[in-house]
Design an enzyme around this catalytic site. Structure first.
Site, PDB file in Angstrom:
ATOM      1  N   GLY A  85       3.150   3.751   5.416  1.00 24.45           N
ATOM      2  CA  GLY A  85       4.237   3.426   6.341  1.00 24.45           C
ATOM      3  C   GLY A  85       4.830   2.053   6.083  1.00 24.45           C
ATOM      4  O   GLY A  85       5.479   1.477   6.945  1.00 24.45           O
TER       5      GLY A  85
ATOM      6  N   ASP B 138      14.032   2.635   5.804  1.00 23.37           N
ATOM      7  CA  ASP B 138      13.272   1.830   4.826  1.00 23.37           C
ATOM      8  C   ASP B 138      14.206   1.138   3.839  1.00 23.37           C
ATOM      9  O   ASP B 138      14.123  -0.074   3.629  1.00 23.37           O
ATOM     10  CB  ASP B 138      12.293   2.705   4.031  1.00 23.37           C
ATOM     11  CG  ASP B 138      11.099   3.153   4.859  1.00 23.37           C
ATOM     12  OD1 ASP B 138      11.180   3.073   6.101  1.00 23.37           O
ATOM     13  OD2 ASP B 138      10.092   3.591   4.274  1.00 23.37           O
TER      14      ASP B 138
ATOM     15  N   PRO C 211       0.829  -1.208   0.000  1.00 26.00           N
ATOM     16  CA  PRO C 211       0.000   0.000   0.000  1.00 26.00           C
ATOM     17  C   PRO C 211       0.866   1.261   0.000  1.00 26.00           C
ATOM     18  O   PRO C 211       1.901   1.307   0.672  1.00 26.00           O
ATOM     19  CB  PRO C 211      -0.834  -0.112   1.276  1.00 26.00           C
ATOM     20  CG  PRO C 211      -0.287  -1.250   2.049  1.00 26.00           C
ATOM     21  CD  PRO C 211       0.609  -2.053   1.175  1.00 26.00           C
TER      22      PRO C 211
HETATM   23  O1  PMV Z   1       4.843   5.089   9.205  1.00 25.21           O
HETATM   24  P1  PMV Z   1       6.262   5.411   8.858  1.00 25.21           P
HETATM   25  O2  PMV Z   1       7.064   4.188   8.587  1.00 25.21           O
HETATM   26  O3  PMV Z   1       6.385   6.496   7.833  1.00 25.21           O
HETATM   27  O4  PMV Z   1       6.883   5.979  10.196  1.00 25.21           O
HETATM   28  C1  PMV Z   1       6.704   7.237  10.775  1.00 25.21           C
HETATM   29  C2  PMV Z   1       7.612   7.217  11.950  1.00 25.21           C
HETATM   30  C3  PMV Z   1       7.730   8.502  12.743  1.00 25.21           C
HETATM   31  O5  PMV Z   1       8.640   8.219  13.793  1.00 25.21           O
HETATM   32  C4  PMV Z   1       6.401   8.888  13.352  1.00 25.21           C
HETATM   33  C5  PMV Z   1       8.237   9.651  11.889  1.00 25.21           C
HETATM   34  C6  PMV Z   1       9.682   9.513  11.448  1.00 25.21           C
HETATM   35  O6  PMV Z   1      10.068  10.286  10.544  1.00 25.21           O
HETATM   36  O7  PMV Z   1      10.440   8.716  11.997  1.00 25.21           O
END
Ligand code: PMV
Length: 309
Positions: free
Chosen positions: A101, A148, A97
């Protein structure tokens, strides 16, 4: 035809606190994949074509400039492999998706790198794949953490502290995770902004929460390396309580977390930015009933994935 695939990723521990210097832990999610293929074009030997139907792209490469993430990774790949793309057709599909995240941007980059390397009959080491995908992450995220591209290129859990090189590490035994999407998508920047406001109002109080989250991440790494599912589950529950105090949980997330606890999961928490988005649960190896209950409780997508060493 030559192919390349790459998995998705999810944050297991450390969302939000990672922004304030604490460690985060992320794992690959093999049940969703990006897939790229490279085939020769039938009647064109001087241009290269890119097709990514999921995102509505079907274009010649010379029509796209480097501010386009897919065009940039292709150019970086051709350079790294020292080959020409003329006469080739790169096609991309993905079940990851988008903007959820789950690392869809880094996974598509890495699938393309792998497909072009296969076409060239060369191998790009995971480290190099990660570096090249990181260049493209800058287009997607502005100031990406690098988590990532590292998790996905190494296909391994990763330990990450801002400003340090992300470290892949090995888990002991197998880890069954269920991921469920509330279907509510709040921009990461909104959740991060909310936390920032809380921190500005009460820096000392919120710093204590972040430190506790950091301690949980350290303990979780040890539990993962030992394969201690019971303690890992409790750490997930503890981390969730702290995230709720921070104000990034929501009614919908809490409903799904309740379903996980009722079904006897080892532990569960929100994953990623929160205020909607995903929950992640550590479960027994056959979580069929849990998956059904999550869907009945309103989850939009539910995935079961297994992490092993
Ligand atoms: O949902 P993701 O994997 O984009 O994670 C966001 C994680 C946060 O800690 C909330 C923001 C960040 O930039 O690390």
């Amino acid at each position: 035809m030559n192919h390349g695939t790459a998995p998705g990723k999810i944050i297991l521990f450390g969302e939000h606190s990672v922004v304030y210097g604490q460690p985060a832990l992320a794992v690959p999610v093999g049940v969703v994949q990006a897939h790229a293929s490279v085939t020769p074009l039938a009647n064109e030997f001087h241009r290269m074509r890119l097709t990514a139907r999921d995102v509505g792209i079907d274009a010649w490469m010379d029509e796209l400039n480097d501010s386009h993430p897919l065009a940039l990774i292709i150019r970086l790949a051709l350079e790294a492999l020292a080959i020409s793309g003329n006469g080739l057709h790169v096609e991309l599909r993905s079940s990851i998706p988008i903007a959820a995240g789950m690392g869809s941007g880094a996974a598509t980059s890495i699938a393309i790198l792998r497909a072009l390397a296969a076409y060239a009959g060369k191998t790009l080491p995971a480290e190099r794949q990660s570096e090249l995908a990181f260049e493209v992450e800058k287009i997607y995220h502005g100031t990406p953490s690098g988590i990532d591209n590292t998790v996905i290129a190494f296909n391994q859990p990763v330990w990450y502290i801002q400003g340090e090189t992300p470290q892949p590490f090995t888990v002991s035994g197998e880890l069954d995770l269920v991921i469920a999407d509330t279907g509510i998508h709040t921009a990461t920047s909104q959740a991060v902004g909310h936390v920032r406001q809380r921190w500005e109002k009460d820096p000392a109080g919120i710093a204590i929460l972040f430190e506790q989250m950091g301690q949980i991440a350290h303990a979780a790494r040890t539990s993962l390396e030992r394969g201690d599912l019971a303690s890992l589950g409790s750490l997930m529950n503890e981390n969730q309580s702290l995230l709720a105090v921070l104000g990034v949980s929501s009614r919908e997330l809490n409903t799904l977390l309740h379903v996980c606890h009722e079904a006897g999961a080892f532990g569960a928490k929100l994953s990623g930015a929160g205020m909607g988005g995903n929950i992640i649960a550590l479960t027994h190896p056959e979580p069929i009933e849990l998956i059904q209950s999550l869907k009945l409780a309103g989850a939009e997508h539910v995935y079961h994935t297994r992490i092993s060493s």
